[in-house]
Design a protein around this motif. Structure first.
Motif, PDB file in Angstrom:
ATOM      1  N   ILE A 117     -58.430  45.958 -10.276  1.00  0.00           N
ATOM      2  CA  ILE A 117     -59.353  46.121  -9.878  1.00  0.00           C
ATOM      3  C   ILE A 117     -60.084  45.249  -8.659  1.00  0.00           C
ATOM      4  N   PRO A 118     -60.050  43.253  -8.874  1.00  0.00           N
ATOM      5  CA  PRO A 118     -60.248  42.812  -7.416  1.00  0.00           C
ATOM      6  C   PRO A 118     -59.538  43.295  -5.956  1.00  0.00           C
ATOM      7  N   ALA A 119     -58.134  44.659  -6.020  1.00  0.00           N
ATOM      8  CA  ALA A 119     -58.169  44.687  -4.758  1.00  0.00           C
ATOM      9  C   ALA A 119     -58.803  45.407  -4.524  1.00  0.00           C
ATOM     10  N   GLY A 120     -59.142  46.316  -5.366  1.00  0.00           N
ATOM     11  CA  GLY A 120     -59.992  47.382  -5.140  1.00  0.00           C
ATOM     12  C   GLY A 120     -60.874  46.951  -4.310  1.00  0.00           C
ATOM     13  N   LEU A 121     -61.373  46.013  -5.364  1.00  0.00           N
ATOM     14  CA  LEU A 121     -63.080  45.990  -4.654  1.00  0.00           C
ATOM     15  C   LEU A 121     -62.844  45.010  -3.138  1.00  0.00           C
ATOM     16  N   ALA A 122     -61.639  43.827  -2.836  1.00  0.00           N
ATOM     17  CA  ALA A 122     -61.226  43.534  -1.652  1.00  0.00           C
ATOM     18  C   ALA A 122     -61.376  44.674  -0.425  1.00  0.00           C
ATOM     19  N   TYR A 123     -60.491  45.976  -1.289  1.00  0.00           N
ATOM     20  CA  TYR A 123     -60.097  47.133  -0.792  1.00  0.00           C
ATOM     21  C   TYR A 123     -61.542  47.959   0.178  1.00  0.00           C
ATOM     22  N   PHE A 124     -62.252  47.259  -1.045  1.00  0.00           N
ATOM     23  CA  PHE A 124     -63.835  47.999  -0.355  1.00  0.00           C
ATOM     24  C   PHE A 124     -65.026  47.401   0.571  1.00  0.00           C
ATOM     25  N   GLY A 125     -64.018  46.113   0.234  1.00  0.00           N
ATOM     26  CA  GLY A 125     -65.066  44.836   1.454  1.00  0.00           C
ATOM     27  C   GLY A 125     -64.087  45.058   3.141  1.00  0.00           C
ATOM     28  N   ALA A 126     -63.208  45.457   3.541  1.00  0.00           N
ATOM     29  CA  ALA A 126     -62.388  45.821   3.819  1.00  0.00           C
ATOM     30  C   ALA A 126     -63.222  47.095   4.474  1.00  0.00           C
ATOM     31  N   ALA A 127     -63.307  48.215   3.411  1.00  0.00           N
ATOM     32  CA  ALA A 127     -63.322  49.904   4.573  1.00  0.00           C
ATOM     33  C   ALA A 127     -64.897  48.950   5.113  1.00  0.00           C
ATOM     34  N   ALA A 128     -65.522  48.526   4.528  1.00  0.00           N
ATOM     35  CA  ALA A 128     -67.369  48.290   4.420  1.00  0.00           C
ATOM     36  C   ALA A 128     -67.138  47.597   5.614  1.00  0.00           C
ATOM     37  N   SER A 129     -66.203  46.971   6.698  1.00  0.00           N
ATOM     38  CA  SER A 129     -66.520  46.282   7.600  1.00  0.00           C
ATOM     39  C   SER A 129     -65.887  46.453   8.959  1.00  0.00           C
ATOM     40  N   TRP A 130     -64.633  47.664   8.823  1.00  0.00           N
ATOM     41  CA  TRP A 130     -64.532  48.131   9.369  1.00  0.00           C
ATOM     42  C   TRP A 130     -63.284  48.796   9.691  1.00  0.00           C
ATOM     43  N   GLY A 131     -63.205  49.824  10.941  1.00  0.00           N
ATOM     44  CA  GLY A 131     -62.337  51.247  11.088  1.00  0.00           C
ATOM     45  C   GLY A 131     -60.898  51.529  10.597  1.00  0.00           C
ATOM     46  N   GLY A 132     -60.933  49.612  10.702  1.00  0.00           N
ATOM     47  CA  GLY A 132     -59.220  49.283  10.600  1.00  0.00           C
ATOM     48  C   GLY A 132     -58.689  49.322   8.726  1.00  0.00           C
ATOM     49  N   TYR A 133     -59.634  49.891   8.360  1.00  0.00           N
ATOM     50  CA  TYR A 133     -59.121  49.890   6.384  1.00  0.00           C
ATOM     51  C   TYR A 133     -58.545  50.552   6.630  1.00  0.00           C
ATOM     52  N   ILE A 134     -58.269  51.774   7.314  1.00  0.00           N
ATOM     53  CA  ILE A 134     -56.991  53.844   7.480  1.00  0.00           C
ATOM     54  C   ILE A 134     -56.223  52.649   7.280  1.00  0.00           C
ATOM     55  N   PHE A 135     -55.114  51.335   7.911  1.00  0.00           N
ATOM     56  CA  PHE A 135     -53.891  51.639   8.196  1.00  0.00           C
ATOM     57  C   PHE A 135     -53.562  50.274   6.792  1.00  0.00           C
ATOM     58  N   ILE A 136     -54.494  49.385   6.040  1.00  0.00           N
ATOM     59  CA  ILE A 136     -54.178  49.105   5.152  1.00  0.00           C
ATOM     60  C   ILE A 136     -54.393  49.933   4.135  1.00  0.00           C
ATOM     61  N   ASN A 137     -55.060  51.174   3.647  1.00  0.00           N
ATOM     62  CA  ASN A 137     -54.892  51.729   2.463  1.00  0.00           C
ATOM     63  C   ASN A 137     -53.576  52.464   2.940  1.00  0.00           C
ATOM     64  N   ASN A 138     -52.571  52.873   4.106  1.00  0.00           N
ATOM     65  CA  ASN A 138     -51.542  53.889   4.086  1.00  0.00           C
ATOM     66  C   ASN A 138     -50.831  52.422   4.010  1.00  0.00           C
ATOM     67  N   LEU A 139     -50.186  51.220   4.262  1.00  0.00           N
ATOM     68  CA  LEU A 139     -49.679  51.024   4.157  1.00  0.00           C
ATOM     69  C   LEU A 139     -48.893  50.242   2.377  1.00  0.00           C
ATOM     70  N   ILE A 140     -50.421  50.320   1.844  1.00  0.00           N
ATOM     71  CA  ILE A 140     -50.079  50.332   0.321  1.00  0.00           C
ATOM     72  C   ILE A 140     -49.211  51.733  -0.012  1.00  0.00           C
ATOM     73  N   ALA A 141     -49.633  52.269   0.607  1.00  0.00           N
ATOM     74  CA  ALA A 141     -49.362  54.026  -0.348  1.00  0.00           C
ATOM     75  C   ALA A 141     -47.859  53.644   0.599  1.00  0.00           C
TER      76      ALA A 141
END
Length: 379
Positions: free
Chosen positions: A241-265
């Motif tokens: 749950i906090p991991a998802g919230l941290a990811y939300f913060g990353a997505a709100a800050s920069w378009g590079g969130y896609i790399f983190i999303n696919n890396l975890i997948a």
């Protein structure tokens, strides 16, 4: 043999345990001190521009981000997301609130408002205390350890300081990530030291460099650490749950969130391929994906991209695959079957549902539902 004869044999064992505990305690304190030094050193290195030139915003993008932050602080979130700025991209203008990643602006305004509530305070540190500090330690402390000063700051000063603050925070999260992955705090301290001084991060997180990466890198490190933490054991899944919230913060800050999303997948896909799938992994990724994706979809510039963009389809496929595997496992519990039969049953389910999904995806693609590959992928 009496108890009196056994007592002398227990004494060396007790002394050995006490020495070992004292050693671990001393090394633990030393590692904490080194971690504090790394974080403070990361902060002080990034403050060089402030010491030389004062509280100034540097370069073009940081100035644009500062102007957006200033508007948000003055007019609030409601007007910010409806702001059409005719002074940007002149003479056409630009709808700023819906075309930028606003996480950094919101964090800066929140910090500014919290600091506005803190009364101006200045405390002098006793001379005998800061005189006793080693020179290396004193240089890392604000005002060389002679003064403790805090209170309200202007929006400009907060925006100048945010990169340095989050540079130190990224150093801390790097320590937590490396310690979690390696199981060694020593490795974590070494990683924190590298993160504190690595030029690739320093150039994007120096004071005054008010750009998206300065906040996003800290959010990325926090996301990866919390994801690693939530799959440590089968019972660690609540950390998703906090991991998802941290990811939300990353997505709100920069378009590079896609790399983190696919890396975890990709990480989850490899674990499943190695036969390490378990209920804890299913709960962790399901919670992480739902919380993170729903949060990211609240950002206007992202919208429905997590379920429409081709470059984010791998995470969607991994999420759906885990749901199908869980349904097969539930069916097996209700109707016990042997391993070979269950393998054939699961294969048949994947073939049928995969064919249906491919057909639906093809129809949606013809209707233009899916978005094309982004500029970062096309190169």
């Amino acid at each position: 043999m009496t108890n009196a004869d056994k007592a002398p044999e227990a004494k060396p064992w007790f002394i050995q345990r006490a020495i070992r505990a004292l050693f671990y305690f001393a090394t633990g304190l030393m590692k904490i001190a080194l971690l504090g030094y790394c974080c403070m050193r990361a902060y002080r290195l990034r403050m060089h521009a402030v010491r030389m030139y004062g509280y100034l915003i540097h370069e073009f993008d940081p100035w644009f981000n500062y102007r957006a932050t200033e508007y948000l602080a003055a007019h609030g979130a409601h007007k910010f997301f409806r702001w059409y700025d005719y002074m940007s991209w002149y003479p056409i203008g630009r709808p700023v609130g819906t075309t930028i990643f606003p996480g950094m602006q919101f964090i800066s305004v929140w910090i500014w408002r919290v600091m506005e509530m803190i009364p101006a305070t200045s405390l002098k540190i006793p001379k005998r205390f800061w005189k006793s500090l080693p020179k290396v330690v004193a240089e890392t402390l604000p005002y060389r350890g002679r003064l403790l000063k805090f209170g309200p700051m202007s929006v400009n000063d907060v925006c100048v300081m945010v990169p340095a603050w989050f540079g130190a925070l990224a150093t801390l999260f790097t320590y937590l990530l490396a310690s979690e992955l390696s199981g060694s705090r020593s490795v974590g301290v070494c990683s924190a030291f590298i993160m504190a001084i690595i030029p690739a991060h320093m150039m994007r997180s120096s004071a005054g460099e008010f750009d998206n990466e300065c906040v996003a890198v800290a959010a990325f490190c926090a996301t990866l650490w919390l994801w690693s933490r939530c799959i440590r054991t089968h019972r660690s899944w609540p950390f998703a749950i906090p991991a998802g919230l941290a990811y939300f913060g990353a997505a709100a800050s920069w378009g590079g969130y896609i790399f983190i999303n696919n890396l975890i997948a990709l990480h989850v896909a490899v674990i499943v391929a190695l036969g390490k799938h378990n209920p804890g992994l299913y709960k962790s990724y399901t919670l992480f994906y739902i919380v993170g994706t729903l949060g990211a979809m609240q950002i206007p510039v992202i919208g429905y991209a997590p379920v429409r963009s081709l470059e984010q389809m791998p995470s969607v496929l991994v999420f759906l695959t885990l749901q199908i595997m869980q349904l097969c496992d539930l069916f097996r519990r209700r109707s016990p079957m042997k391993a070979l039969r269950f393998c054939l049953f699961r294969t048949a389910v994947f073939v049928v549902l995969g064919t249906m999904a491919a057909g639906v995806a093809y129809i949606l693609m013809l209707r233009g539902v899916f978005m094309p590959l982004g500029a970062r992928i096309r190169g």
